[in-house]
Design a protein around this motif. Structure first.
Motif, short mmCIF file in Angstrom:
data_model
loop_
_atom_site.label_atom_id
_atom_site.label_comp_id
_atom_site.label_asym_id
_atom_site.label_seq_id
_atom_site.Cartn_x
_atom_site.Cartn_y
_atom_site.Cartn_z
N PHE A 11 37.21 37.97 -10.56
CA PHE A 11 37.98 38.25 -11.77
C PHE A 11 37.24 39.28 -12.63
O PHE A 11 37.82 40.23 -13.14
N ALA A 12 35.93 39.08 -12.80
CA ALA A 12 35.12 40.00 -13.61
C ALA A 12 35.11 41.40 -13.03
O ALA A 12 34.98 42.39 -13.75
N ALA A 13 35.31 41.51 -11.72
CA ALA A 13 35.37 42.82 -11.05
C ALA A 13 36.77 43.44 -11.12
O ALA A 13 36.99 44.53 -10.60
N GLY A 14 37.72 42.75 -11.75
CA GLY A 14 39.05 43.31 -11.94
C GLY A 14 40.14 42.72 -11.07
O GLY A 14 41.29 43.14 -11.15
N ASN A 15 39.81 41.74 -10.25
CA ASN A 15 40.81 41.13 -9.37
C ASN A 15 41.48 39.94 -10.07
O ASN A 15 41.11 38.79 -9.87
N ILE A 16 42.49 40.23 -10.86
CA ILE A 16 43.21 39.18 -11.59
C ILE A 16 44.00 38.30 -10.63
O ILE A 16 44.18 37.11 -10.86
N GLU A 17 44.45 38.87 -9.53
CA GLU A 17 45.26 38.13 -8.56
C GLU A 17 44.52 36.97 -7.90
O GLU A 17 45.15 36.08 -7.34
N VAL A 18 43.19 36.94 -8.01
CA VAL A 18 42.44 35.82 -7.45
C VAL A 18 42.91 34.52 -8.10
O VAL A 18 42.85 33.45 -7.48
N LEU A 19 43.41 34.60 -9.33
CA LEU A 19 43.89 33.41 -10.02
C LEU A 19 45.11 32.79 -9.33
O LEU A 19 45.32 31.59 -9.42
N HIS A 49 45.40 24.10 -21.83
CA HIS A 49 45.24 23.37 -23.09
C HIS A 49 44.92 24.28 -24.28
O HIS A 49 44.78 23.78 -25.39
N SER A 50 44.77 25.57 -24.06
CA SER A 50 44.44 26.49 -25.15
C SER A 50 45.70 26.90 -25.90
O SER A 50 46.69 27.27 -25.28
N PRO A 51 45.66 26.85 -27.23
CA PRO A 51 46.85 27.21 -28.03
C PRO A 51 47.30 28.64 -27.74
O PRO A 51 46.49 29.56 -27.66
N GLY A 52 48.60 28.80 -27.56
CA GLY A 52 49.17 30.12 -27.34
C GLY A 52 49.18 30.59 -25.90
O GLY A 52 49.82 31.59 -25.58
N ASN A 53 48.47 29.90 -25.03
CA ASN A 53 48.44 30.28 -23.62
C ASN A 53 49.43 29.40 -22.84
O ASN A 53 49.47 28.19 -23.05
N PRO A 54 50.20 29.99 -21.93
CA PRO A 54 51.19 29.21 -21.20
C PRO A 54 50.59 28.39 -20.05
O PRO A 54 49.57 28.76 -19.47
N SER A 55 51.23 27.29 -19.74
CA SER A 55 50.91 26.51 -18.54
C SER A 55 51.72 27.06 -17.38
O SER A 55 52.63 27.86 -17.56
N GLY A 56 51.40 26.58 -16.18
CA GLY A 56 52.06 27.07 -14.97
C GLY A 56 51.30 28.28 -14.44
O GLY A 56 50.95 29.19 -15.19
N ARG A 57 51.01 28.28 -13.14
CA ARG A 57 50.19 29.33 -12.53
C ARG A 57 50.72 30.72 -12.82
O ARG A 57 50.00 31.57 -13.35
N ASP A 58 51.97 30.99 -12.48
CA ASP A 58 52.48 32.36 -12.59
C ASP A 58 52.58 32.82 -14.04
O ASP A 58 52.20 33.95 -14.36
N PHE A 76 50.72 31.77 -16.51
CA PHE A 76 49.36 31.95 -17.00
C PHE A 76 48.77 33.26 -16.48
O PHE A 76 48.17 34.02 -17.23
N VAL A 77 48.93 33.54 -15.20
CA VAL A 77 48.38 34.77 -14.62
C VAL A 77 49.03 35.99 -15.27
O VAL A 77 48.34 36.96 -15.62
N ASP A 78 50.34 35.96 -15.46
CA ASP A 78 51.02 37.07 -16.12
C ASP A 78 50.51 37.26 -17.54
O ASP A 78 50.32 38.39 -18.00
N PHE A 79 50.26 36.17 -18.24
CA PHE A 79 49.72 36.23 -19.60
C PHE A 79 48.31 36.82 -19.60
O PHE A 79 48.00 37.72 -20.38
N ILE A 80 47.45 36.34 -18.72
CA ILE A 80 46.06 36.81 -18.66
C ILE A 80 46.00 38.28 -18.28
O ILE A 80 45.13 39.02 -18.76
N ALA A 81 46.92 38.75 -17.46
CA ALA A 81 46.92 40.15 -17.03
C ALA A 81 47.06 41.11 -18.21
O ALA A 81 46.62 42.26 -18.13
#
Length: 126
Positions: free
Chosen positions: A21-29, A40-49, A51-56
């Motif tokens: 992830f630190a090397a830029g591979n967000i898809e590893v998630l 459990h973090s406020p404002g961040n969505p649950s569900g894999r897809d 969450f990954v879309d949000f983090i991207a």
């Protein structure tokens, strides 16, 4: 032959994924998080897809991540790191807590705070 504990397996998995992830591979998630992942973090969505879309699009996706320590206890892995983003005036200290089941992350909590001036923390943040 020695038996590797669940804590060590989980720690190795999270460490490898953190490096990716630190090397830029967000898809590893997408392989690391279970589909019904709970955030459990406020404002961040649950569900894999979701969450990954949000983090991207979150600042962490383009940040430099400087791992300071990783601790594992059975199904929990805790990662403590410094996050440096071009958008922020100061660095950010982050502690992520991940719960893993059968080699996948099922839950996440975090604690995030700005890194103060060194004079404010004489013993350092890290």
């Amino acid at each position: 032959m020695t038996d590797v504990s669940a804590a060590e397996r989980n720690k190795t998995l999270v460490l490898h994924s953190f490096d990716q992830f630190a090397a830029g591979n967000i898809e590893v998630l997408r392989t690391l998080l279970r589909e019904d992942f709970i955030e459990h973090s406020p404002g961040n969505p649950s569900g894999r897809d979701a969450f990954v879309d949000f983090i991207a699009t979150a600042p962490v996706a383009n940040a430099k991540l400087d791992l300071k320590r990783i601790v594992a206890d059975d199904e929990y892995v805790v990662v403590h790191y410094r996050m440096v983003t071009p958008e922020d005036e100061c660095d950010v200290a982050v502690v992520d807590i991940w719960r893993l089941v059968d080699g996948q992350i099922v839950e996440h909590w975090d604690v995030v705070q700005p890194v103060p001036e060194p004079s404010e923390v004489p013993h350092g943040m890290f």
